[in-house]
Each structure stands twice: as C-alpha cells, then as structure tokens.
Design a protein around this motif. Structure first.
Motif, short mmCIF file in Angstrom:
data_model
loop_
_atom_site.label_atom_id
_atom_site.label_comp_id
_atom_site.label_asym_id
_atom_site.label_seq_id
_atom_site.Cartn_x
_atom_site.Cartn_y
_atom_site.Cartn_z
N ASP A 76 4.34 -9.76 18.99
CA ASP A 76 3.77 -9.40 18.09
C ASP A 76 5.68 -8.13 17.41
OD1 ASP A 76 1.39 -10.08 18.52
OD2 ASP A 76 0.97 -7.85 19.19
N VAL A 125 2.56 -2.27 23.47
CA VAL A 125 3.60 -1.88 23.11
C VAL A 125 3.47 -1.47 21.02
CG1 VAL A 125 5.85 -3.57 21.97
CG2 VAL A 125 4.40 -3.91 24.10
N ARG A 126 4.24 0.10 21.07
CA ARG A 126 3.79 0.46 20.12
C ARG A 126 5.52 1.13 19.14
NH1 ARG A 126 3.12 6.32 19.41
NH2 ARG A 126 3.55 6.08 20.98
N GLN A 127 5.79 0.25 18.04
CA GLN A 127 7.05 0.36 17.11
C GLN A 127 6.65 2.31 17.09
OE1 GLN A 127 9.71 -1.36 15.84
NE2 GLN A 127 10.17 0.97 15.72
N GLN A 128 8.00 3.13 16.96
CA GLN A 128 7.44 4.21 16.48
C GLN A 128 8.30 3.94 15.29
OE1 GLN A 128 8.42 7.79 19.57
NE2 GLN A 128 9.89 5.98 20.19
N LEU A 129 7.74 5.45 14.09
CA LEU A 129 8.48 5.43 13.32
C LEU A 129 9.21 6.45 13.06
CD1 LEU A 129 4.05 5.21 11.52
CD2 LEU A 129 6.27 3.07 11.99
N LEU A 130 10.28 6.44 11.80
CA LEU A 130 10.72 7.13 11.27
C LEU A 130 10.29 8.49 10.96
CD1 LEU A 130 13.31 5.19 9.41
CD2 LEU A 130 14.19 6.57 11.13
N PHE A 131 9.50 8.59 10.24
CA PHE A 131 8.33 9.28 9.76
C PHE A 131 7.18 9.41 9.28
CE2 PHE A 131 11.22 6.63 6.41
CZ PHE A 131 12.58 7.92 6.46
N ASP A 180 3.63 9.83 10.23
CA ASP A 180 2.16 9.06 9.37
C ASP A 180 1.21 9.93 8.94
OD1 ASP A 180 0.79 7.63 8.43
OD2 ASP A 180 -0.13 6.26 10.25
N PRO A 181 1.01 10.01 7.84
CA PRO A 181 -0.09 11.35 7.46
C PRO A 181 -1.23 11.01 8.12
CG PRO A 181 0.69 10.15 5.84
CD PRO A 181 1.10 9.94 6.17
N ASP A 182 -1.52 9.66 8.27
CA ASP A 182 -3.40 9.25 8.39
C ASP A 182 -2.96 8.59 9.72
OD1 ASP A 182 -3.86 9.51 6.15
OD2 ASP A 182 -3.22 7.37 5.50
N SER A 213 -1.95 -6.46 17.04
CA SER A 213 -1.11 -6.12 17.63
C SER A 213 -1.08 -5.87 19.18
CB SER A 213 0.36 -5.25 17.37
OG SER A 213 -0.05 -3.50 16.94
N TRP A 218 0.66 -1.49 0.28
CA TRP A 218 -0.02 0.08 0.37
C TRP A 218 0.41 1.08 0.24
CZ3 TRP A 218 0.53 2.87 4.72
CH2 TRP A 218 0.91 2.31 5.38
N GLU A 277 -4.92 -1.08 4.66
CA GLU A 277 -3.30 -1.71 5.34
C GLU A 277 -3.12 0.10 6.06
OE1 GLU A 277 -1.83 -3.63 6.02
OE2 GLU A 277 -2.44 -5.48 3.88
N LEU A 278 -3.20 0.15 7.71
CA LEU A 278 -2.76 1.06 8.24
C LEU A 278 -0.86 0.96 8.29
CD1 LEU A 278 -5.73 1.27 10.43
CD2 LEU A 278 -5.46 2.59 8.78
N PHE A 279 -0.68 2.43 8.83
CA PHE A 279 0.58 2.76 9.03
C PHE A 279 1.18 1.72 10.39
CE2 PHE A 279 4.80 5.21 8.16
CZ PHE A 279 5.44 3.80 7.29
#
Lengths: 367, 420
Positions: free
Chosen positions: A278, B355-361, B363-365, B351, A151, B311-313
């Motif tokens: 996960d 616990v959350r995986q942090q993002l580099l960029f 996320d617009p949404d 998930s 996507w 799909e969600l980022f």
C-alpha cells in the motif's frame, strides 16, 4: 444584448472560466457563465461559490449591451469548434441566446442573471506585488505536496505566508512537506498568511502561466484575489490553522549525500516497478559514496540498484514511499541534489545545493 | 497436473449433524438471520422440494409435518467447523485457496508425477470425514473451472465415492455434455440468456466456441472460462490474503429499534466484530463507515437511511479506535422517530499491518497502537471468555430473532456437547 466577437478572443476567455465551473454542480446556475456586455467589452464570470473568476475581452461590434447567463461548457465547445478566425454574432431572443457564425445558427437556453450568485469580496486586503516567474515557481515547487483528505481541510491547500519582502509557500499532506521562498517586488508592512484551497491554487497557477508581467495578489483574512492580464480570480481561504512547518524541518547533526538528480530518479523509477504494497516502499541503504536502492512486492519479486554519490556519513537503512521522492525530484531543476539523513527512523531533508529557498521533508516508513 | 475442489456437502446441515447423530437421514433446513428464509438444505430436504431462499413461513407447516428439523443459523459454529476442515486440507498440499466457507481449491502440482490423484482424493475425503464428521465431495481436473464441473458430475451421477477425477478428454467431454451452460463457473443468469440465444446450451457448446470471438462479443473473463473448458489453465490459485478490500458487518434486526440507547450497543457490537475480522486479516483500515436504515418493506412508516464515513489520519486495527469512530459516525445519522431495521459497519482503505507511514505532525486522535493488548483480548474471546468494551451490548439480547439455534459446540466451554 447584441454583439460580435472574434472566435479566438471568446475561446480564450471561456477557457479561463471553465476551471471554476463545476462539472457536477448542485445549483443549475453554477454550470452557467455570466455574460455582461457593454459598449467596448465582454465580461465573463464563473463561480463555484468558493471561488470566482472574471475575465474581460474586446468585442468587435456592439449593438446593445445587457446581462445573461448561458451554459459554460456548451458555449465553450461550440465556440471552440467553429472555424478559426470566425466572427461570432451573439444576441438575446427572449430567454434564448442566439449564436451565429458563417452559415451556422445555434441557440442556448439562458438563466436569469439576477440568480447568478454574487461573490462577497473582502474589503481589507494586503497587496502583494510579485513577478509572475516567482509565483509560478512557488506554486510549481510546492503544490504537489498538498493533502487530499477532505476531513483535515487545512492540509488540502497551500499555506502562503508573507513577511516583509518574503513570501513562503508551504504544502504538506502530513507525511511530507514542501517549503519554498520567493522575494516580493515591494515589502509588506504587516505579516499575513492564509491557506489557499487546492482547486484555487491550480487556477492561480494556470492564470499566472499566461502572463509574464508582475502579478498583484491581494490576501486578506478570509479571501485571496489575483489579477493578471485582464483576468481576476477570487477565492475563499480555508479556515483553520496550518501546522507550524518550522518545527518539523529537521536540524542538527546529519549525514549529507550529494547525488545526481537524474540518475537517482531513473534508478528509483526502475526499482519501484517491483515495489508493491500500500505504501509503495523503497529501501535505501547508504554506505560510503554509494546508495543501494531496493524494492520488493507480495509476489516476492525484487529489484535492486546501487548508484554512486558523494557520501561520508553513517550507514543508514531506511524506507520511503517512492512517490514522495519522485515528486520532489521532478519538481527540482538542479543537476545534483542534497539529502540530509538524521537516522533511520527520522525524517530526511532534501534541498538543492546552495539554494536556501527550497526545502523538502519526507517521513520514512516504519517496517 | 491438476487442481482439486473440495466441496463440503450441504455444509450447514452437515455441521448440525456432527453432534446430533440422531439427525441422520432426517431432512434439515437452516434459516437466514432472523429466521426469514431457507439458506441451506440437507439432501433429504432438497428431495422434499424445499427451494433455496424460500421464505420459511411458506414451507414451515409441510416441513415440520414430515418430521423435518429446522435450525436458526449458527455462524460461529459453522465458521469454526469450516476452519477445522480447511486446516486439515492445508496439511495435504502446500497451496490451498479457501474459496468460501465450504469450498477450497487444492493445487496438486506439488505431488509426484504418476501419483494416483483419485486415490488421493478418496484419502482426503475419509480423513476429513473421520476428523471432523463433515462429508465432502472432491472434484479433480486440469483446472479450476473443470474441477467445478467435476463436482457437478458427482452430484449428477450420484457418484458413491463422492470423488471424481476428470483426467481424459473423453471424460471431460462427457461431463461438459451433461452440464447446462448456466452451471458453468462464472456464467450468470444474464450471460446464460445471451448464450442460449446464440444456441449455446451446454458447457460443451461453450467449449467448442472460438475463444477469440468470445472475447470480442463478451469479455476476457468469459474467454478464460472457455479456454479452461477446453482444458487450458488460465486461473491460478488466489492464496494472497491481502486481496480483501473491505469488511462489512451488518444485520437486519428482528425487532425494530427506535432509540439511540438501544441502537448504540448493537452498532458497537458490529464494530467490535469488524475490528476482530480486520486483525484476523492482519490489516489496518483508515476509513470507517456507519450506516442505519428503516425497513423499505414497511412503507406505512416514515423512511430514513443514513451513512457517515469517518476518515482516520493513521490506520488502525485497534477496537477502541474503531469504536470511537463508530460513535462519531452514528450520532449524526441517527434520527429519533424512525424504526430502524438494519445497521452496519464498513471498514475500508486497508493497509499492511506491518508497514506504517510515519507522520510529520502529532495526530491528535493517534491510534492506541497496543497490538499486544488487542491480541490478548482476541485470545480470551476465542474461548468465549467474552471481554466486552464498555459501549457494547453485554446482555444476551440479540438484535436478531433466532429461536432455533444449536449450541456453539466447539467454541464455547459452556456449550460443549454432553455425553450421558
């Protein structure tokens, strides 16, 4: 069409094409390979509409030339299973491709060559001249970080950026980033960049691993082509804008750790056996000259190890997806690696000491 | 030691009786969504020969003539009653596996040795009955498979206390002898045919087979069953709440829906419900699928079915994100000119909420991430205040045809039972 070719030559040529032939294609002809014979050579071409590979090999006996298409996998399996050093005789009989070797006689159904899709090549392409070892190393040290999500297409490829005499490969899945630089044999007058799809990156990787000569890469605004040892691979580029990687490489004051790569990787492998959930999380706690690695799982099992390192920074408590670290560690070759921590909720930077050409950034888990 | 299986007797019918004592000894059936088929029967209805799953129109006349009472399904009410029963059971032992809406396994290992398990079962039964009004059967045995057999034995022997403890080899053998192989937990119709052809007709026949041969000929799953029938314990309680991999909310419509204006709010309702379930599981999802389809039974009308996956980022369990994705998924699959009969939402790729995986960029949404806000909404809706999202259907119109629903006695302030 009537010619003879050695088993080894045609098997090698077919192997180059198989990576492009889709296993589950939409059009029947896409499972076929285009066979083009002239007086001296056999040219095989395969396409999946997004990319095309064509390779040429020498034939041993020529009676007549022509064009046809035959099922690539069946043809490859058949040739591969013939005895070594066989001379294979191919000829067309109506719409059947007849194959004879020793006492064996086989025939494959063909599809008309006119129906084989033509790959529209771009005219204005910048020519990049690079040693095969440099391009191999660029792909090997970054491609594992490409995204998997269809996507957000632009992350599922490798971004190649060419500026003057430097080529940079960047891959990211959104949570980790791999950046590698290499020097070109000749400088380029204009800077150019493009996102090469994952499948094509793998094909280019296979192609360049077969040769030790310099490679000519032609990069345009919509396509890339690679020439190596008689084989030409062309692929469309992914449309879209690759995110600005420079802005996510952390900088400023950091706590630097130098650690033995193998020891660190071995510890991670053992501890992560008990990492569940996960995100495959492992926790790092850094103290002076030591790092404590721990993991647990929903069954309340737990693993923990402390390993010595060179570290004089602040005490940090941080968690990462262990796979992200392991993939980076296995793509590096140096005995020691350098990890720069910028706080427990910020990304960390992984490099080889004294090597500016490789950078890895990994975002932590928030627990 | 032992496991106990607590099985609510004719659960839906028993729920309907809790606030309607006048229905005692009256045959009761509960119908599926849209009042299509019989999905639950009281003992009296079973005696009348009403088969499980039979279309309602086939037995309607006969059933009503004999003063039977029929209900549309009232899952809000049954779900709440089930939660009450499970809550009580969780007070008896530390480890409980809620197996279905009306069944739970209790691990009795934590009880003292020589504890009288039969008396304990009777005690549980009387407390559940007294506190909820729901009658339960309790089968106690050395393992899960045999506790299921014990429940069958209660039914077969019409055990007056509705509690059975299979403690001795003789008792187990007697129970297995009277259990047809198709009634053994985990033995389906196809497997039954294979086993019958091999001369295995009862649970006792199955228990006497060499488990090694069973693995070779069938599967390791059936080998476990055989070993459990022999009294070994192969299956532990599954009390891990993180095991759910997918949430589906879908309904067939009582009336066909052919315009987007009507369909959108219905699908939004499904999305809201799915998001509530996801938060209840303490999970987040990063894949949302929307599907619609016409009725396959109506071949005279044009047929269409479509599914779109978004799909969600970043994973989310915020209703607003799930509604936005639902809208994005529904628009491309809806086609005008078709009579849609069913729609639904599927949440996937779960998930952990914590616990959350942090993002580099950026996320617009990016998800709304306002956990407190959603918790507040959930709390209000628990008491039927009903805070609706703008895209939902706020009217009492339901896509389902349900004309015989009992009040939501325990979950809606306005539908509390009245005492005159």
């Amino acid at each position: 069409m009537d010619f003879t070719i050695s088993k080894e030559d045609i098997v090698k040529a077919l192997n180059f094409t198989l990576g492009v032939v889709e296993k589950r294609q939409t059009l029947p002809i896409l499972s076929n390979v285009l066979i083009n014979v002239d007086e001296s050579s056999l040219k095989l071409t395969a396409t999946d509409l997004e990319s095309e590979v064509s390779t040429t090999c020498i034939i041993t006996n020529f009676k007549s030339g022509g064009l046809t298409t035959a099922p690539a996998r069946k043809l490859s399996d058949l040739c591969r299973l013939l005895p070594d050093a066989s001379e294979i005789h191919f000829y067309l009989d109506g719409t059947d491709l007849k194959i004879e070797a020793g006492s064996g006689k086989y025939n494959l159904t063909t599809l008309p060559s006119e129906d084989f899709p033509k790959f529209e090549a771009e005219d204005s392409l910048s020519e990049i001249n690079i040693s095969s070892s440099n391009i191999k190393s660029l792909i090997g040290s970054t491609s594992f970080a490409m995204g998997n999500d269809s996507w957000r297409d632009y992350l599922s490829g490798l971004n190649l950026i060419v500026d003057d005499k430097t080529i940079t490969a960047v891959a990211t899945d959104g949570s980790r980033l791999a950046v590698a630089n290499a020097v070109l044999n000749e400088a380029l007058p204009d800077s150019i960049n493009g996102i090469v799809p994952k499948k094509s990156v793998n094909e280019i990787g296979k192609l360049v691993s077969e040769t030790s000569e310099n490679i000519i890469i032609k990069l345009g605004s919509t396509s890339i082509s690679v020439d190596a040892g008689g084989t030409k691979f062309v692929s469309k580029l992914i449309e879209g804008k690759f995110p600005d990687h420079e802005q996510v490489i952390p900088f400023g004051e950091s706590s630097t750790m130098i650690i033995n790569r193998k020891d660190f990787s071995d510890s991670l492998s053992r501890v992560s056996v008990l990492s569940g959930g996960d995100h495959r999380g492992v926790r790092f706690i850094t103290k002076k000259n030591t790092i404590n690695i721990s993991a647990n799982n929903p069954e309340k099992e737990r693993g923990e190890e402390s390993i010595a390192c060179s570290y004089d920074g602040e005490d940090i408590d941080i968690a990462f997806n262990v796979n992200y670290f392991q993939e980076i560690l296995s793509s590096l070759n140096s005995e020691e690696i350098e990890i720069n921590f910028f706080g427990s909720e910020r990304s960390c930077l992984i490099t080889e000491p004294n090597n500016e050409s490789l950078k890895y950034v990994v975002m932590p888990l928030l627990v | 030691m032992a496991f106990a299986l607590v099985d609510c007797e004719s659960f839906y019918a028993s729920c309907e009786r809790v606030f309607r004592p006048d229905l005692k000894n009256i045959p009761i059936v509960v119908l599926s969504n849209n009042d299509g088929c019989v999905i639950a029967r009281s003992t009296e209805a079973k005696k009348m020969g009403i088969a499980m799953g039979i279309p309602w129109f086939k037995v309607r006349e006969l059933f009503l003539k004999q003063n039977g009472q029929v209900f549309s399904s009232n899952f809000t009410f049954y779900g709440d009653m089930s939660a009450r029963v499970m809550n009580i059971l969780e007070g008896f032992v530390p480890r409980v596996e809620i197996y279905s809406i009306d069944e739970a396994f209790l691990d009795l290992d934590s009880l003292k040795e020589n504890y009288n398990l039969y008396d304990f079962g009777c005690h549980i039964r009387s407390i559940v009955r007294q506190w909820t009004g729901i009658p339960v059967r309790i089968g106690i045995a050395p393992n899960k498979t045999l506790s299921k057999i014990a429940i069958n034995e209660i039914k077969r022997t019409n055990q007056p206390t509705s509690v059975m403890y299979l403690s001795t080899e003789k008792q187990i053998e007697e129970a297995l002898k009277h259990t047809p192989v198709h009634k053994v937990w985990g033995v389906g119709r196809r497997l039954t045919n294979h086993l019958n052809n091999a001369g295995i007709l009862t649970a006792l026949d199955l228990a006497n087979v060499n488990p090694r041969n069973i693995r070779k000929q069938f599967s390791v799953v059936l080998e476990r069953t055989v070993r459990e029938l022999k009294g070994e314990r192969c299956l532990d309680l599954d009390d891990d709440i993180s095991s759910k991999k997918q949430i589906v909310v879908s309904r067939s419509f009582g009336e066909r829906v052919s315009d987007l204006k009507t369909l959108k709010p219905i699908v939004s309702n499904f999305a809201v419900r799915a998001a509530e379930k996801l938060r209840h599981e303490r999970r987040k999802c990063s894949q949302i699928s929307v599907f619609v389809r016409t009725s396959p039974f109506n071949q005279n009308k044009p047929q269409h079915s479509g599914i779109k996956t978004i799909e969600l980022f970043s994973p989310t369990n915020d209703t607003r994100d799930i509604l936005a994705a639902t809208k994005k998924g529904l628009l491309p699959i809806f086609k005008s000119g078709y009579d849609y009969a069913k729609a639904g939402i599927i949440l996937n790729r779960f998930s952990d909420e914590t616990v959350r995986q942090q993002l580099l960029f950026k996320d617009p949404d990016s998800p709304k991430e306002n956990t407190e806000f959603m918790r507040y909404i959930d709390q209000m809706n628990t008491y039927e205040t009903q805070v609706y999202f703008a895209s939902q259907n706020t009217k009492k119109w339901s896509p389902m045809k349900q004309n015989m629903t009992s009040p939501k006695y325990t979950t809606n302030w306005y539908q509390l039972p009245r005492v005159n």
